[in-house]
Motif scaffolding. Structure first.
Motif, PDB file in Angstrom:
ATOM      1  N   LYS A 111       0.828  -1.206   0.000  1.00  0.00           N
ATOM      2  CA  LYS A 111       0.000   0.000   0.000  1.00  0.00           C
ATOM      3  C   LYS A 111       0.864   1.257   0.000  1.00  0.00           C
ATOM      4  CE  LYS A 111      -4.053  -1.990   2.297  1.00  0.00           C
ATOM      5  NZ  LYS A 111      -4.939  -1.916   3.495  1.00  0.00           N
ATOM      6  N   ALA A 112       1.962   1.235   0.760  1.00  0.00           N
ATOM      7  CA  ALA A 112       2.873   2.387   0.769  1.00  0.00           C
ATOM      8  C   ALA A 112       3.501   2.579  -0.601  1.00  0.00           C
ATOM      9  CB  ALA A 112       3.949   2.191   1.831  1.00  0.00           C
ATOM     10  N   ALA A 113       3.832   1.493  -1.293  1.00  0.00           N
ATOM     11  CA  ALA A 113       4.399   1.601  -2.634  1.00  0.00           C
ATOM     12  C   ALA A 113       3.392   2.190  -3.602  1.00  0.00           C
ATOM     13  CB  ALA A 113       4.869   0.231  -3.122  1.00  0.00           C
ATOM     14  N   VAL A 114       2.121   1.809  -3.470  1.00  0.00           N
ATOM     15  CA  VAL A 114       1.077   2.395  -4.319  1.00  0.00           C
ATOM     16  C   VAL A 114       0.974   3.896  -4.060  1.00  0.00           C
ATOM     17  CG1 VAL A 114      -1.404   2.409  -4.782  1.00  0.00           C
ATOM     18  CG2 VAL A 114      -0.205   0.247  -4.508  1.00  0.00           C
ATOM     19  N   ALA A 115       1.039   4.284  -2.780  1.00  0.00           N
ATOM     20  CA  ALA A 115       0.977   5.712  -2.445  1.00  0.00           C
ATOM     21  C   ALA A 115       2.167   6.467  -3.039  1.00  0.00           C
ATOM     22  CB  ALA A 115       0.932   5.895  -0.929  1.00  0.00           C
ATOM     23  N   ARG A 116       3.348   5.843  -3.030  1.00  0.00           N
ATOM     24  CA  ARG A 116       4.519   6.506  -3.620  1.00  0.00           C
ATOM     25  C   ARG A 116       4.368   6.655  -5.132  1.00  0.00           C
ATOM     26  NH1 ARG A 116       7.256   3.444   0.453  1.00  0.00           N
ATOM     27  NH2 ARG A 116       7.546   1.682  -0.971  1.00  0.00           N
ATOM     28  N   VAL A 117       3.738   5.684  -5.771  1.00  0.00           N
ATOM     29  CA  VAL A 117       3.492   5.805  -7.217  1.00  0.00           C
ATOM     30  C   VAL A 117       2.546   6.971  -7.489  1.00  0.00           C
ATOM     31  CG1 VAL A 117       2.467   4.669  -9.219  1.00  0.00           C
ATOM     32  CG2 VAL A 117       3.966   3.386  -7.705  1.00  0.00           C
ATOM     33  N   GLU A 118       1.468   7.067  -6.709  1.00  0.00           N
ATOM     34  CA  GLU A 118       0.528   8.174  -6.890  1.00  0.00           C
ATOM     35  C   GLU A 118       1.197   9.513  -6.612  1.00  0.00           C
ATOM     36  OE1 GLU A 118      -2.456   8.078  -8.128  1.00  0.00           O
ATOM     37  OE2 GLU A 118      -2.315   5.914  -8.426  1.00  0.00           O
ATOM     38  N   GLN A 119       2.060   9.552  -5.598  1.00  0.00           N
ATOM     39  CA  GLN A 119       2.775  10.791  -5.292  1.00  0.00           C
ATOM     40  C   GLN A 119       3.680  11.190  -6.449  1.00  0.00           C
ATOM     41  OE1 GLN A 119       5.581  10.459  -2.077  1.00  0.00           O
ATOM     42  NE2 GLN A 119       5.741  12.653  -1.773  1.00  0.00           N
ATOM     43  N   ALA A 120       4.422  10.231  -7.014  1.00  0.00           N
ATOM     44  CA  ALA A 120       5.319  10.538  -8.120  1.00  0.00           C
ATOM     45  C   ALA A 120       4.539  10.975  -9.354  1.00  0.00           C
ATOM     46  CB  ALA A 120       6.189   9.324  -8.436  1.00  0.00           C
TER      47      ALA A 120
END
Length: 380
Positions: A111-120
Motif C-alpha cells: 500500500k505504501a508503494a502504491v501511495a509513492r506511485v501516486e505521489q510521483a
C-alpha cells in the motif's frame, strides 16, 4: 472612438489577460505592441534545451566470450513491463493461492508503494502543468479613506474599489528548464512504478517461500511427534522390564533422555513454525495475534509437492524482466534530466505576464466596458 482605441480594445479582448489598473492606457498601448512582438519572438525561439538528451546505456558486444560452450550471448534489453502473471498457481495449492490474494490486497508495504506511485505521478502532473500558462482570478473589494493632510491631498475622501482581476503568467522555456523538469518527474514516476512491481514480486516470493517452509515444518513436526510417541512407549516398556526385574536403571535413564531430546526437537520446531506463521500474517497485512494457520492433517503428513520443471536457459531471460533493473535505468534517466535543470539555472528566466479585468468605484458599473483595465509585458 479613434482607430488606436479600437486597436487597443481588440488586442485586449483577444489576449484576455487581466488585473491591476493602469494610468494613461491610451498612451501606453502603442508602446506595448513592440514588447508583445518581442515576447512572441522569444517564444518561437524557445525550442532549445540545455543539458544532455538521455540515451540508454549501450555496450559493444564482443565477438566471442570465453564461456562460448555455455551458449550464445546477446545484449540485455529491459523487459520489466512484461506481466509476471500468477506464477504461484503452477503449484496447484488452493491455500497458497488464497494467501497470495490476501497479501496483494492488504500488505502494508505494498500500500505504501502504491501511495509513492501516486505521489510521483502527481509530481509529474504538477511539473507538466508548468508548460502551460498560470491563470489566477482574484476578485476583491476595498474601502479606503484618504487623509486630507497627506501630499498630494485628495481632501476628506472615502472611496470604494471593486475589482475582478485575472492574472496570467507564462514562462517562455528558452533553455528547457521546464521541459527537463518534466522529463525528470516523468522518469521518477516510472521508477516508482517499477519499484512497486519489484515490491509486489518480492511480496509474492516471500509469501510462497514462507508458506512452503511452514508446510515443510508441518511435515517435520508430524514426524517428530510420531518419534515422541515412540519414545514414550519405549520409556513405558523399559519401566515395565525394570519392574519385572529384567532391566536396570541405566536403561530407564537412556530411554528418558531420548524422550526428552525428541520433545526438545518438537518444541524447537513449534517455535520456528510460530515465527513463520507470524511472518505470513505480516505479509498478509493481518495481526499476528489473531492469525491462525492450520497445520497439515495427519492424512497429509507426507506433503511433498513437486516443483515445476525449469527450462534450460530461462534464468538469463528472467534477468531482463527484473523490475529493479528497470527502476535503476529510470532513475538514471531522471538524474540525466536534472542535469539540464541545473544547467538552465545559469541562464535568466523570461516570463510573459499579463493582467486585466474590471475596476470601478461602483459595483453597478463594474462590468461596463469602460471599466476595463489591462497590462501585458515580458519580464526578465
Amino acid at each position: 472612438m479613434t482607430f488606436d482605441e479600437t486597436k487597443v480594445m481588440k488586442t485586449s479582448t483577444r489576449l484576455q489577460v487581466v488585473s491591476a489598473p493602469i494610468n494613461g492606457l491610451n498612451s501606453f498601448a502603442p508602446r506595448a505592441v513592440p514588447a508583445i512582438a518581442m515576447a512572441f519572438a522569444f517564444a518561437f525561439l524557445g525550442g532549445c534545451a540545455v543539458g544532455p538528451d538521455y540515451q540508454r546505456p549501450t555496450e559493444t558486444a564482443i565477438a566471442q566470450y570465453k564461456a562460448v560452450a555455455l551458449g550464445s550471448w546477446k545484449e540485455g534489453r529491459p523487459l520489466d513491463h512484461v506481466p509476471k502473471g500468477s506464477w504461484w498457481e503452477v503449484f496447484n495449492d488452493a491455500t497458497l493461492n488464497g494467501l497470495q490474494n490476501r497479501a496483494a490486497e492488504a500488505n502494508q508495504e505494498l500500500k505504501a508503494a502504491v501511495a509513492r506511485v501516486e505521489q510521483a505521478r502527481s509530481t509529474a502532473r504538477v511539473a507538466r502543468s508548468e508548460l502551460l500558462p498560470n491563470l489566477n482570478l482574484d476578485p476583491g473589494y476595498t474601502r479606503q479613506r484618504y487623509s486630507p493632510n497627506q501630499a498630494p491631498s485628495f481632501g476628506d475622501l472615502s472611496a470604494n474599489t471593486f475589482s475582478t482581476p485575472v492574472d496570467l503568467s507564462y514562462e517562455i522555456d528558452l533553455w528547457g528548464r521546464v521541459r527537463r523538469g518534466f522529463e525528470s518527474a516523468r522518469a521518477d514516476a516510472q521508477a516508482a512504478l517499477a519499484a512497486f512491481h519489484n515490491i509486489l514480486l518480492t511480496l509474492h516470493s516471500d509469501v510462497a517461500q514462507n508458506y512452503f517452509a511452514l508446510r515443510a515444518l508441518d511435515a517435520e513436526i508430524a514426524t517428530v511427534m510420531g518419534t515422541v510417541d515412540l519414545r514414550k512407549e519405549q520409556v513405558r516398556l523399559v519401566r515395565s522390564r525394570f519392574e519385572g526385574g529384567i532391566g536396570n536403571e541405566l536403561d530407564i535413564a537412556r530411554a528418558e533422555t531420548e524422550l526428552a531430546n525428541a520433545e526438545a526437537d518438537a518444541a524447537s520446531l513449534a517455535r520456528r513454525r510460530a515465527e513463520l506463521e507470524n511472518a505470513l500474517a505480516i505479509l498478509a497485512g493481518e495481526n499476528p495475534a489473531t492469525f491462525q494457520f492450520a497445520a497439515l492433517e495427519s492424512t497429509n503428513a507426507n506433503w511433498n509437492p513437486q516443483p515445476p520443471e525449469v527450462p534450460a536457459g530461462l534464468p538469463a531471460d528472467l534477468l531482463e524482466r527484473r523490475p529493479d533493473v528497470g527502476e535503476a535505468e529510470r532513475q538514471l534517466a531522471a538524474a540525466n534530466a536534472r542535469i539540464g535543470v541545473a544547467k538552465a539555472a545559469f541562464f535568466p528566466l523570461l516570463r510573459l505576464t499579463g493582467s486585466g479585468g474590471y475596476l470601478s468605484a461602483d459595483v453597478d458599473n463594474l462590468f461596463n466596458w469602460d471599466s476595463r483595465v489591462w497590462s501585458i509585458g515580458p519580464s526578465l
